[in-house]
Design a protein around this motif. Structure first.
Motif, PDB file in Angstrom:
ATOM      1  N   THR A 240       0.847  -1.185   0.000  1.00  0.00           N
ATOM      2  CA  THR A 240       0.000   0.000   0.000  1.00  0.00           C
ATOM      3  C   THR A 240       0.885   1.237   0.000  1.00  0.00           C
ATOM      4  O   THR A 240       1.787   1.354   0.845  1.00  0.00           O
ATOM      5  CB  THR A 240      -0.918   0.025   1.235  1.00  0.00           C
ATOM      6  N   PRO A 241       0.677   2.191  -0.926  1.00  0.00           N
ATOM      7  CA  PRO A 241       1.493   3.409  -0.967  1.00  0.00           C
ATOM      8  C   PRO A 241       1.039   4.412   0.082  1.00  0.00           C
ATOM      9  O   PRO A 241      -0.165   4.596   0.297  1.00  0.00           O
ATOM     10  CB  PRO A 241       1.256   3.941  -2.381  1.00  0.00           C
ATOM     11  N   ALA A 242       1.974   5.059   0.731  1.00  0.00           N
ATOM     12  CA  ALA A 242       1.628   6.023   1.775  1.00  0.00           C
ATOM     13  C   ALA A 242       2.487   7.269   1.650  1.00  0.00           C
ATOM     14  O   ALA A 242       3.704   7.183   1.459  1.00  0.00           O
ATOM     15  CB  ALA A 242       1.828   5.397   3.160  1.00  0.00           C
ATOM     16  N   ARG A 243       1.836   8.423   1.739  1.00  0.00           N
ATOM     17  CA  ARG A 243       2.560   9.701   1.780  1.00  0.00           C
ATOM     18  C   ARG A 243       2.527  10.242   3.194  1.00  0.00           C
ATOM     19  O   ARG A 243       1.587  10.023   3.953  1.00  0.00           O
ATOM     20  CB  ARG A 243       1.938  10.720   0.825  1.00  0.00           C
ATOM     21  N   SER A 244       3.578  10.968   3.546  1.00  0.00           N
ATOM     22  CA  SER A 244       3.619  11.669   4.829  1.00  0.00           C
ATOM     23  C   SER A 244       4.334  12.994   4.613  1.00  0.00           C
ATOM     24  O   SER A 244       4.928  13.232   3.557  1.00  0.00           O
ATOM     25  CB  SER A 244       4.326  10.825   5.899  1.00  0.00           C
ATOM     26  N   TYR A 245       4.310  13.855   5.617  1.00  0.00           N
ATOM     27  CA  TYR A 245       4.724  15.238   5.441  1.00  0.00           C
ATOM     28  C   TYR A 245       5.774  15.625   6.476  1.00  0.00           C
ATOM     29  O   TYR A 245       5.810  15.081   7.584  1.00  0.00           O
ATOM     30  CB  TYR A 245       3.503  16.163   5.532  1.00  0.00           C
ATOM     31  N   GLY A 246       6.645  16.554   6.074  1.00  0.00           N
ATOM     32  CA  GLY A 246       7.698  17.008   6.967  1.00  0.00           C
ATOM     33  C   GLY A 246       7.863  18.518   6.897  1.00  0.00           C
ATOM     34  O   GLY A 246       7.668  19.134   5.840  1.00  0.00           O
ATOM     35  N   LEU A 247       8.218  19.109   8.021  1.00  0.00           N
ATOM     36  CA  LEU A 247       8.513  20.536   8.109  1.00  0.00           C
ATOM     37  C   LEU A 247       9.819  20.720   8.867  1.00  0.00           C
ATOM     38  O   LEU A 247      10.134  19.947   9.773  1.00  0.00           O
ATOM     39  CB  LEU A 247       7.397  21.289   8.844  1.00  0.00           C
ATOM     40  N   ALA A 248      10.578  21.742   8.507  1.00  0.00           N
ATOM     41  CA  ALA A 248      11.791  22.106   9.246  1.00  0.00           C
ATOM     42  C   ALA A 248      11.617  23.510   9.801  1.00  0.00           C
ATOM     43  O   ALA A 248      11.086  24.399   9.116  1.00  0.00           O
ATOM     44  CB  ALA A 248      13.019  22.036   8.337  1.00  0.00           C
ATOM     45  N   PHE A 249      12.059  23.700  11.054  1.00  0.00           N
ATOM     46  CA  PHE A 249      11.923  24.981  11.739  1.00  0.00           C
ATOM     47  C   PHE A 249      13.260  25.377  12.359  1.00  0.00           C
ATOM     48  O   PHE A 249      13.932  24.545  12.983  1.00  0.00           O
ATOM     49  CB  PHE A 249      10.865  24.902  12.854  1.00  0.00           C
ATOM     50  N   ARG A 250      13.615  26.637  12.209  1.00  0.00           N
ATOM     51  CA  ARG A 250      14.786  27.171  12.903  1.00  0.00           C
ATOM     52  C   ARG A 250      14.395  27.498  14.341  1.00  0.00           C
ATOM     53  O   ARG A 250      13.351  28.121  14.588  1.00  0.00           O
ATOM     54  CB  ARG A 250      15.297  28.419  12.190  1.00  0.00           C
ATOM     55  N   THR A 251      15.210  27.049  15.301  1.00  0.00           N
ATOM     56  CA  THR A 251      14.916  27.274  16.711  1.00  0.00           C
ATOM     57  C   THR A 251      16.146  27.858  17.402  1.00  0.00           C
ATOM     58  O   THR A 251      17.282  27.662  16.939  1.00  0.00           O
ATOM     59  CB  THR A 251      14.505  25.967  17.409  1.00  0.00           C
ATOM     60  N   PRO A 252      15.960  28.563  18.526  1.00  0.00           N
ATOM     61  CA  PRO A 252      17.097  29.180  19.219  1.00  0.00           C
ATOM     62  C   PRO A 252      18.115  28.164  19.721  1.00  0.00           C
ATOM     63  O   PRO A 252      19.314  28.442  19.792  1.00  0.00           O
ATOM     64  CB  PRO A 252      16.437  29.926  20.388  1.00  0.00           C
ATOM     65  N   GLY A 253      17.660  27.003  20.121  1.00  0.00           N
ATOM     66  CA  GLY A 253      18.523  25.924  20.590  1.00  0.00           C
ATOM     67  C   GLY A 253      17.884  24.603  20.228  1.00  0.00           C
ATOM     68  O   GLY A 253      16.817  24.578  19.596  1.00  0.00           O
ATOM     69  N   ARG A 306       0.128  24.302  12.362  1.00  0.00           N
ATOM     70  CA  ARG A 306      -0.607  24.787  13.529  1.00  0.00           C
ATOM     71  C   ARG A 306      -0.158  24.056  14.792  1.00  0.00           C
ATOM     72  O   ARG A 306      -0.004  24.666  15.855  1.00  0.00           O
ATOM     73  CB  ARG A 306      -2.116  24.610  13.307  1.00  0.00           C
ATOM     74  N   TRP A 307       0.034  22.746  14.684  1.00  0.00           N
ATOM     75  CA  TRP A 307       0.459  21.958  15.835  1.00  0.00           C
ATOM     76  C   TRP A 307       1.838  22.410  16.329  1.00  0.00           C
ATOM     77  O   TRP A 307       2.071  22.553  17.540  1.00  0.00           O
ATOM     78  CB  TRP A 307       0.495  20.485  15.451  1.00  0.00           C
ATOM     79  N   THR A 308       2.744  22.661  15.412  1.00  0.00           N
ATOM     80  CA  THR A 308       4.095  23.090  15.798  1.00  0.00           C
ATOM     81  C   THR A 308       4.061  24.464  16.440  1.00  0.00           C
ATOM     82  O   THR A 308       4.743  24.713  17.449  1.00  0.00           O
ATOM     83  CB  THR A 308       5.022  23.102  14.574  1.00  0.00           C
ATOM     84  N   ALA A 309       3.282  25.368  15.880  1.00  0.00           N
ATOM     85  CA  ALA A 309       3.192  26.718  16.451  1.00  0.00           C
ATOM     86  C   ALA A 309       2.645  26.677  17.871  1.00  0.00           C
ATOM     87  O   ALA A 309       3.053  27.469  18.733  1.00  0.00           O
ATOM     88  CB  ALA A 309       2.302  27.593  15.570  1.00  0.00           C
TER      89      ALA A 309
END
Length: 476
Positions: A240-253, A306-309
């Motif tokens: 079964t083919p599955a897609r998923s998603y990724g985000l990168a965020f700059r953080t102070p540490g 939204r979840w990350t924020a």
């Protein structure tokens, strides 16, 4: 919108590939991701004459869009395997991933590929997840892993404990691809990019036919494309083919201390990565779904934002991307002959989003089969085995859903009135992906760009049945 992974913008430098297709090769490897490159390198080191064909650029598929966790814990996967397979099969699977992880670690050290050792955590969001945590711990310890259950997960949101496994690896997958490519070429592998394989025909020698009309004679073919583009063997109906998603965020540490993956909804993957200017990045992944079967891919990306924020205020987004992988119905990867009783064509895939270790294990298994070696754990990766019976019920459900999607696609009135965009694999009506500007097939995961050219999946021909003008109208 253009979705580009954090790794793809780092500009790894490597020698350009040779665009000249030779007339003949001893072994032809199809697919220039981690599995294909590792296979090519292993065989070339042993003295085989190898040609590697990649449809786009090396690492441009799943490898370059991975979160690049080289973990043997793997979220809830060990418990899932144990629920369908014997304790011995589970131990073989774990041994395979351990050997692959060790192989990558040694290769990285020898070739200057930076990596970090971090603890991995399979954590629970709720009470049901906590029960699964206990099952994961039991399966892991039975398989010989030194896991422990922890109550304090050290994340900025409520959790119900986690299984922890220390000393796992994380790295930049395209830095690894570059090193593998350089090493493969140094051992005589001829790498040809922009060479999309259309089919494999004949026997003794085989003929590898490219989409642009060129062809190559070869004694053996290794198809390392996740989902084989060869319909023989019926692998499209076994995964079964599955897609998923990724985000990168700059953080102070560093935002988190280790690698994390939830075992119950919402699906979330967390890890850190060094930035390019001495800063820190937080990688957030999740919200996966069967390819082509969601109302809006873009909304899944927005929900991750939204979840990350909410939980990591002040994190500054730098990248957003998605990736595709394939889940087998019996919960184990494939590495072996495309048809029983013949080792002329070999395939590898079904890594269930853990290809950084499973892909290398598959390469080790295939190289062993070609060279006459033997790894006891390789039995867990067999392409044809009685243990697939354990996945029959799950496969029946999955293929039943494929039938439903095929019927719905052709009966939906709006598409029938305008004419349907049809996948060239098995005739599924493709759907517009509003996050990536692609046409995605809900049957077996073939994907096409906005002009109808193949991006990935078992399809080898572009979309044919709708004009570009009509496609543009539907996008609008």
């Amino acid at each position: 919108m253009v979705l580009t992974s954090v790794w793809e913008t780092r500009g790894q430098s490597r020698a350009p590939s040779d665009q000249t297709l030779p007339g003949r090769a001893e072994v032809t490897v199809v697919g220039g991701g981690l599995t294909g490159l590792t296979t090519a390198l292993l065989l070339a080191r042993a003295g085989c004459g190898v040609v590697l064909l990649e449809a786009r650029q090396l690492g441009s598929g799943t490898t370059g869009r991975s979160t690049a966790k080289l973990s043997v814990l793997q979220g809830s996967r060990l418990a899932g395997i144990r629920s369908r397979q014997s304790a011995g099969v589970l131990r073989s699977y774990v041994d395979a991933n351990r050997e692959a992880q060790a192989w990558v670690g040694r290769f990285a050290e020898e070739h200057g590929v930076a990596f970090e050792r971090r603890p991995d955590h399979a954590y629970a969001n709720g009470e049901s997840g906590r029960r699964l945590v206990d099952r994961i711990h039991g399966a892991a310890t039975d398989a010989g892993l030194r896991t422990r259950v922890v109550d304090d997960v050290a994340l900025p949101f409520p959790t119900y404990g986690a299984v922890r496994l220390d000393d796992q690896l994380q790295l930049d997958p395209l830095e690894l691809v570059t090193a593998l490519s350089d090493a493969a070429v140094a051992h005589g592998v001829q790498v040809v990019e922009g060479a999309r394989v259309h089919s494999v025909k004949g026997r003794g020698p085989l003929r590898v036919l490219l989409a642009d009309g060129r062809e190559l004679a070869t004694d053996r073919v290794v198809v390392a494309t996740g989902m084989p583009m060869l319909d023989r063997g019926g692998f499209f109906a076994r995964m079964t083919p599955a897609r998923s998603y990724g985000l990168a965020f700059r953080t102070p540490g560093p935002a988190v201390d280790g690698m994390y993956l939830s075992v119950d909804p919402p699906s979330r993957s967390l890890r850190t990565a060094p930035g390019t200017d001495g800063d820190h990045l937080l990688l957030v992944g999740g919200n996966g779904h069967t390819t082509g079967r969601t109302s809006s891919e873009l909304e899944r990306v927005e929900e991750l934002r939204r979840w990350t924020a909410e939980h990591f205020p002040g994190a500054d987004e730098t990248h957003a991307w998605s990736a595709q992988d394939y889940l087998t119905h019996h919960s184990l990867p494939y590495a072996g002959p495309v048809l029983p009783g013949s080792d002329h064509v070999l395939v590898a895939g079904g890594f269930a989003k853990w290809g950084m270790t499973n892909g290398v294990a598959a390469a080790l298994a295939i190289a062993g089969q070609v060279l006459g070696g033997h790894q006891e754990w390789a039995s867990a990766f067999r392409t044809w085995s009685p243990r697939e019976v354990r996945g029959l019920a799950r496969g029946a459900v999955a293929n039943g859903e494929v039938g439903v999607q095929l019927t719905l696609g052709w009966l939906t009135p709006p598409r029938r009135e305008r004419g349907s965009v049809v996948c060239t694999h098995l005739g599924g009506v493709v759907r517009w992906n509003d996050a990536e500007g692609s046409w995605d097939c809900p049957l077996h995961g073939s994907r096409f760009d906005s002009d109808g050219d193949v991006l990935e999946g078992p399809a080898t021909c572009g979309l044919r049945t709708k004009t570009t003008k009509t496609m543009d109208e539907e996008q609008a």
